[in-house]
Scaffold this motif. Structure first.
Motif, PDB file in Angstrom:
ATOM      1  N   ASN A  14      23.304  10.527  60.576  1.00  0.00           N
ATOM      2  CA  ASN A  14      23.170  11.015  61.953  1.00  0.00           C
ATOM      3  C   ASN A  14      23.225   9.868  62.948  1.00  0.00           C
ATOM      4  O   ASN A  14      22.872   8.730  62.627  1.00  0.00           O
ATOM      5  N   GLU A  54      22.200   6.281  61.326  1.00  0.00           N
ATOM      6  CA  GLU A  54      21.357   6.354  60.120  1.00  0.00           C
ATOM      7  C   GLU A  54      22.139   7.001  58.985  1.00  0.00           C
ATOM      8  O   GLU A  54      22.941   7.896  59.215  1.00  0.00           O
ATOM      9  N   GLN A 107      21.103   8.386  54.847  1.00  0.00           N
ATOM     10  CA  GLN A 107      19.996   8.556  53.899  1.00  0.00           C
ATOM     11  C   GLN A 107      20.514   8.528  52.466  1.00  0.00           C
ATOM     12  O   GLN A 107      21.523   9.155  52.164  1.00  0.00           O
TER      13      GLN A 107
HETATM   14 MN    MN Z   1      16.193  10.729  59.358  1.00  0.00          MN
END
Ligand code: MN
Ligand code: ADP
Ligand code: MN
Ligand code: MN
Length: 336
Positions: free
Chosen positions: A170, A179, A181
């Motif tokens: 995102n 970001e 993950q």
């Molecule tokens: Mn996050």
């Protein structure tokens, strides 16, 4: 065709280690990649008179940049006598992974980072001054200045092609900040894959003339820093009745707060100010949905009464071998 094997390792740069890599040409059909060496005096890992360090391959990934049968070879750095190099944090992480295997620890790490222009300004920042204040950028699209999406997208595709366990990406709160993950994955897997994902990000950004920074506070003032929120669960936390284990985990982390803070990345005090969705570095708290706490219990987890906790303290520039090892040690050693 010969295979190009890109040997990747973590150097001895201070205060924050960085990634290095070099290419080994291997015979077509090679599946076992041999140990190799490098000049440790050029990476702050040895002195000139005893410069040889050893690269010990630990995992291979299909190389999404070169494609074909080419591979990325993630390595641990060893001394010539076969012992782990002092900069080798994976070695002790592996011991912890083995010790607490029965709790089946899982991690999801949110790597925040900033894309910089060669002059050091984040993408989306004008040459002089600042862009419009934070607010619209997080998860934004169009109209407002979202920059760097092509790099983030290419990086996501590369991670997926390499088999890195990405769970999403995102745009972040500050312009130029993004970001990704990694996880949920086991202790060693998440850390290995996060380092490889970082390498891919630096490598892809090169082609755009962009520099990637995982610095915790790349812009001083009223701009969010870059964290690496570390989501964690054990088997017990994920099962029915897991909530009591999650709370016990939070308490255990609170008891060792100072030890964790000291190992959560350079400049953690500058980022954990109590503002910008952080708790202060010298205070500890946990709470449901609380992004101003050290540890957040996600809302859904409080509803399901099982799941995971989010340690919000680690910096973007942390070493995932160190953070994942410490969290596992602290939480699992306190379990009955
Ligand atoms: Mn996050
Ligand atoms: P946030 O709302 O804090 O931005 P993200 O969606 O960015 O959260 O990241 C949450 C991370 O937690 C993801 O990587 C996800 O895979 C991971 N995760 C989900 N469930 C678990 C679990 N049981 N144990 C550990 N990590 C988990
Ligand atoms: Mn984030
Ligand atoms: Mn988070």
């Amino acid at each position: 065709m010969a295979i190009k094997a890109e040997y990747i390792w973590i150097d001895g740069a201070e205060p924050t280690p960085t990634l290095r890599s070099k290419t080994k040409i291997c015979e077509d059909g090679t599946t076992e990649f041999p140990i190799w060496g490098f000049d440790g005096s050029s990476t702050n890992q040895a002195t000139g008179d005893k410069s040889d360090c050893v690269l010990n391959p630990v995992r291979t990934f299909p190389d999404p940049i070169r494609g074909g049968d080419n591979v990325l070879v993630l390595c641990e750095v060893m001394l010539v006598d076969g012992k782990p190099h002092p900069t080798n944090t994976r070695f002790t992480a592996a011991r912890t992974a083995k010790k607490y295997k029965k709790h089946e620890p899982l991690f999801g790490i949110e790597q925040e980072y900033t894309m910089l222009r060669p002059n050091g300004n984040p993408l989306g920042f004008p040459d002089d001054g600042f862009p419009a204040p934070q607010g619209p950028y997080y998860c934004g699209v169009g109209e407002i200045a979202i920059t760097g999406r092509q790099i983030a997208e290419e990086h996501m595709d590369a991670c997926l092609a390499a088999g890195v366990g990405l769970s999403g990406i995102n745009a972040e709160v500050m312009p130029g900040q993004w970001e990704f993950q990694v996880g949920p994955r086991g202790l060693l897997e998440v850390a290995d894959e996060l380092w490889v994902a970082r390498w891919l990000l630096h490598r892809i950004a090169e082609d755009f003339g962009v520099v990637i920074s995982i610095d915790a506070k790349p812009v001083k003032g009223d701009w969010n820093g870059a964290g690496a929120h570390t989501n964690f669960s054990t088997k017990e936390m994920r099962e029915d009745g897991g909530y009591s284990y999650i709370e016990a985990g939070c308490k255990a982390l609170g008891e060792k707060a100072a030890l964790h803070i000291a190992n959560y990345g350079v400049g953690v005090e500058d980022r954990l100010t109590g503002a910008h969705e952080t708790q202060r570095y010298d205070q500890f708290s946990y709470g449901v949905s609380d992004r101003g706490a050290s540890i957040r219990i996600p809302w859904q987890v409080s509803v399901d009464k099982k799941g995971y906790l989010e340690d919000r303290r680690p910096n973007g520039n942390m070493d995932p071998y160190v953070v994942a090892r410490l969290v596992t040690d602290t939480v699992c050693s306190a379990m009955k």
